[in-house]
Design a protein around this motif. Structure first.
Motif, PDB file in Angstrom:
ATOM      1  N   ASP A 197      31.088 -47.662 -50.478  1.00 37.40           N
ATOM      2  CA  ASP A 197      31.921 -48.854 -50.683  1.00 37.40           C
ATOM      3  C   ASP A 197      32.917 -48.633 -51.806  1.00 37.40           C
ATOM      4  OD1 ASP A 197      30.565 -50.114 -48.667  1.00 37.40           O
ATOM      5  OD2 ASP A 197      29.165 -51.161 -50.013  1.00 37.40           O
ATOM      6  N   GLN A 200      35.650 -46.457 -50.456  1.00 37.68           N
ATOM      7  CA  GLN A 200      36.495 -47.202 -49.516  1.00 37.68           C
ATOM      8  C   GLN A 200      37.373 -48.206 -50.248  1.00 37.68           C
ATOM      9  OE1 GLN A 200      33.791 -48.881 -46.708  1.00 37.68           O
ATOM     10  NE2 GLN A 200      33.590 -46.997 -45.496  1.00 37.68           N
ATOM     11  N   ASN A 201      36.817 -48.886 -51.235  1.00 31.07           N
ATOM     12  CA  ASN A 201      37.611 -49.852 -51.999  1.00 31.07           C
ATOM     13  C   ASN A 201      38.717 -49.141 -52.774  1.00 31.07           C
ATOM     14  OD1 ASN A 201      36.062 -51.992 -51.098  1.00 31.07           O
ATOM     15  ND2 ASN A 201      34.601 -51.833 -52.803  1.00 31.07           N
ATOM     16  N   GLU A 204      41.405 -48.216 -50.199  1.00 36.25           N
ATOM     17  CA  GLU A 204      42.000 -49.301 -49.418  1.00 36.25           C
ATOM     18  C   GLU A 204      43.461 -49.562 -49.786  1.00 36.25           C
ATOM     19  OE1 GLU A 204      41.124 -53.985 -48.296  1.00 36.25           O
ATOM     20  OE2 GLU A 204      39.746 -52.870 -49.584  1.00 36.25           O
ATOM     21  N   LEU A 416      39.787 -61.498 -42.156  1.00 31.73           N
ATOM     22  CA  LEU A 416      38.424 -61.212 -42.615  1.00 31.73           C
ATOM     23  C   LEU A 416      37.419 -61.670 -41.573  1.00 31.73           C
ATOM     24  CD1 LEU A 416      38.614 -62.222 -46.392  1.00 31.73           C
ATOM     25  CD2 LEU A 416      38.673 -59.938 -45.400  1.00 31.73           C
ATOM     26  N   TRP A 429      34.193 -58.145 -43.501  1.00 30.75           N
ATOM     27  CA  TRP A 429      34.912 -56.987 -42.976  1.00 30.75           C
ATOM     28  C   TRP A 429      36.407 -57.260 -42.959  1.00 30.75           C
ATOM     29  CZ3 TRP A 429      31.761 -52.934 -41.059  1.00 30.75           C
ATOM     30  CH2 TRP A 429      30.400 -53.245 -40.889  1.00 30.75           C
ATOM     31  N   ASP A 430      37.180 -56.193 -43.176  1.00 40.92           N
ATOM     32  CA  ASP A 430      38.617 -56.242 -42.941  1.00 40.92           C
ATOM     33  C   ASP A 430      38.834 -55.776 -41.502  1.00 40.92           C
ATOM     34  OD1 ASP A 430      41.358 -55.990 -42.785  1.00 40.92           O
ATOM     35  OD2 ASP A 430      41.547 -55.210 -44.824  1.00 40.92           O
ATOM     36  N   CYS A 436      33.986 -52.510 -44.295  1.00 42.61           N
ATOM     37  CA  CYS A 436      33.148 -53.546 -44.903  1.00 42.61           C
ATOM     38  C   CYS A 436      33.575 -53.694 -46.360  1.00 42.61           C
ATOM     39  CB  CYS A 436      31.671 -53.168 -44.796  1.00 42.61           C
ATOM     40  SG  CYS A 436      30.554 -54.360 -45.557  1.00 42.61           S
ATOM     41  N   THR A 437      34.092 -54.845 -46.703  1.00 42.87           N
ATOM     42  CA  THR A 437      34.596 -55.067 -48.057  1.00 42.87           C
ATOM     43  C   THR A 437      33.526 -55.582 -49.004  1.00 42.87           C
ATOM     44  OG1 THR A 437      35.299 -57.306 -47.476  1.00 42.87           O
ATOM     45  CG2 THR A 437      36.891 -55.519 -47.153  1.00 42.87           C
ATOM     46  N   THR A 438      32.584 -56.376 -48.491  1.00 43.25           N
ATOM     47  CA  THR A 438      31.584 -56.993 -49.370  1.00 43.25           C
ATOM     48  C   THR A 438      30.265 -57.140 -48.614  1.00 43.25           C
ATOM     49  OG1 THR A 438      33.349 -58.270 -50.425  1.00 43.25           O
ATOM     50  CG2 THR A 438      31.084 -58.946 -50.895  1.00 43.25           C
TER      51      THR A 438
END
Length: 556
Positions: A197, A200-201, A204, A416, A429-430, A436-438
């Motif tokens: 995560d 990915q963050n 992004e 989202l 999710w975006d 998966c953002t959170t």
């Protein structure tokens, strides 16, 4: 008559022996003179049987009996009795005197008849008691046999249980080792997911910039009339694939219908009507985006559109329906089913226009993007699929959850996507990037459903133990509030348009209304079985619920 009385008196004196020999004659005279007076004193008060001597009568009876003359004896007794009845003197009161033997015989005969009757009754009772005893003995033997069988089964089960306990004890050490390995693996997996995560963050923003640059280049090439070959694109695209719109933030789709000053209190809701919508349990209901039309999906493999009364129905699935969702323009309806497919229905054509197949297990729910070109579906196969309705294909398959995904929801006017799973977590999710953002953690039991408030940044989720968690999308690290609506499970939650009230469909047959600010809970009873789905109308003044009893209840 006097002679007989005297004779009996003499006989009594001789028997008792109370009178001396010299006073014999005086006693006879006194008895003869006292008999009439005593008879006058006794007879008016009560009936007395006079003792008449029966010497001759007894002699004749004995002779006939010894000679064996039975018929002569019977004729003699009959004639002798008749003569006595005719010749027996009567008293002044008109009462005749019957000899003692006849009277005693009659008394003995009546007693004998009574005894015989009682004997017959007793014989019948004894026979009935014997039959009852035989039946009870048979039942006793049967129950003894059953008891022996049960005892043998019990002893066998006890022995098996002891063997299983011994067998389990031999595996305890192995189980502990496996549990330790499992816990270590989970921790490693958690660390890897956190690292993923983070990466990915971090990547992004770069991906967003690349996307914007690619869009600009495409627009420049289209305006210049150049040919953009798909082979040069880094991602293979379908010619009819849709583009995600730019959405900055969510907004209320019906702001004019919501008046916060006129919002109803939970205690003001009452059951206004009840509709027998389906014969089998109803799994889901959904409200039309603009009209007062309600769609219901049931285990009877059909969906129905209601405007009080029913407007339309559709039957094409091969298994039970688990969910339904209206298209944003209100002209179509998407349904999910246990047959692993997602179907799109067109109201104007009155039939299924698109079948989306790709899940390997039953699909639990679906949700449309606000633009109407994309449809997200979740399934028991632990995946969420994003379908492009223009190209009619799956654009993305989202894999993150480790158990069945029970609900999916596009946030209003946003890209989202919110999913909740039986692995006790929720995920944001975006949808543009499929990232998966959170991850939202806070439930201790499998999550059943999640909803989003169009009037604020609050989300709500429910689990199988009846716990309701409220989340702030801006600070998703932990739940901002928790409400206990248990002990039975909460199947679905829905926010009112104002965002101040939350409706909960509970498995105990109650619809619970939760005030978001104070977390106060009010219960509405009207369903006979578990409530599966609940929703508000566009104004927030009506609550509609559906359950396993096949009823749709309207609360206003």
């Amino acid at each position: 008559m006097k002679l007989t009385i005297q004779t009996k008196t003499i006989t009594q004196i001789q028997i008792t022996g109370s009178v001396e020999d010299e006073d014999f004659e005086e006693a006879v005279k006194e008895a003869a003179s006292a008999a009439p007076a005593r008879r006058k004193l006794i007879m008016p008060q009560q009936q007395v049987i006079i003792n008449i001597p029966e010497v001759v009568e007894d002699f004749l009876r004995n002779v006939l009996r010894r000679a064996g003359l039975t018929r002569t004896l019977k004729v003699f007794e009959a004639e002798w009795t008749d003569r006595l009845l005719r010749e027996t003197p009567t008293t002044a009161a008109g009462v005749s005197f019957i000899p003692d033997a006849l009277t005693h015989r009659q008394l003995l005969q009546s007693k004998l008849d009574t005894v015989r009757g009682e004997t017959d009754t007793l014989r019948r009772e004894v026979l009935a008691a014997g039959e009852t005893m035989v039946r009870m003995q048979r039942e006793r033997d049967f129950h003894r046999l059953q008891y022996r069988r049960v005892a043998e089964d019990k002893n066998k089960l006890m022995e098996d249980l002891k063997q299983m306990k011994k067998h389990l004890e031999s595996y305890e050490q192995v189980l502990r080792q496996l549990d330790d390995k499992y816990q270590k693996t989970l921790r490693q997996k958690m660390l890897i997911s956190l690292e993923k995560d983070r990466i990915q963050n971090a990547s992004e923003p770069r991906l967003k910039q690349e996307k914007l640059q690619m869009k600009k280049q495409r627009s420049i090439r289209r305006s210049a009339g150049t040919d953009n070959s798909p082979a040069k694109s880094p991602v293979k695209r379908h010619p009819q694939d849709s583009e995600f719109p730019f959405c900055s933030r969510h907004e209320n789709p019906h702001p004019a219908l919501v008046n916060p000053a006129k919002c109803k209190t939970p205690s003001s809701f009452s059951l206004s009507c009840s509709i027998r919508a389906h014969k089998l349990p109803i799994s889901s209901i959904d409200l039309h985006p603009r009209k007062q039309l309600l769609a219901s999906a049931s285990d009877d493999r059909s969906w129905r559109l209601w405007a009080l009364p029913m407007v339309m129905t559709g039957e094409d699935h091969s298994d039970w329906l688990s969910g339904c969702s209206f298209h944003p323009d209100g002209t179509k309806l998407a349904t999910t089913s246990g047959d692993t497919t997602v179907r799109l229905w067109d109201f104007s054509l009155g039939r299924c226009v698109l079948i989306l197949s790709g899940h390997s297990q039953p699909t639990w729910g679906c949700s449309f993007h606000s633009c109407g070109h994309f449809l997200a579906s979740c399934s028991a196969d632990r995946t969420t699929k994003l379908w492009d309705l223009n190209s009619q294909r799956c654009r993305l398959t989202l894999r993150r959850h480790t158990a069945s995904i029970n609900s999916v929801l596009f946030l209003p006017s946003s890209n989202l996507l919110l999913t909740c799973s039986a692995d006790k977590t929720l995920a944001l999710w975006d949808a543009r990037l499929g990232l998966c953002t959170t991850i939202l953690r806070g439930h201790r039991h499998p999550c059943n459903h999640a909803a989003f408030s169009v009037a604020s940044d609050i989300m709500a989720s429910c689990d199988t133990c009846g716990t309701i968690n409220l989340w702030d999308i801006r600070k998703p690290a932990s739940a901002v509030a928790s409400v206990d609506a248990g002990p039975q499970g909460a199947n679905q939650v829905a926010f009112s348009p104002s965002g101040k009230m939350l409706a909960v469909a509970s498995s105990d047959g109650l619809v619970r209304l939760v005030e978001v600010d104070s977390c106060a809970v009010t219960s509405l009873s009207g369903h006979g079985q578990s409530v599966q789905s609940v929703t508000f109308d566009h104004t927030g003044e009506t609550v509609m619920s559906a359950g396993s009893d096949g009823l749709v209840n309207v609360w206003s």
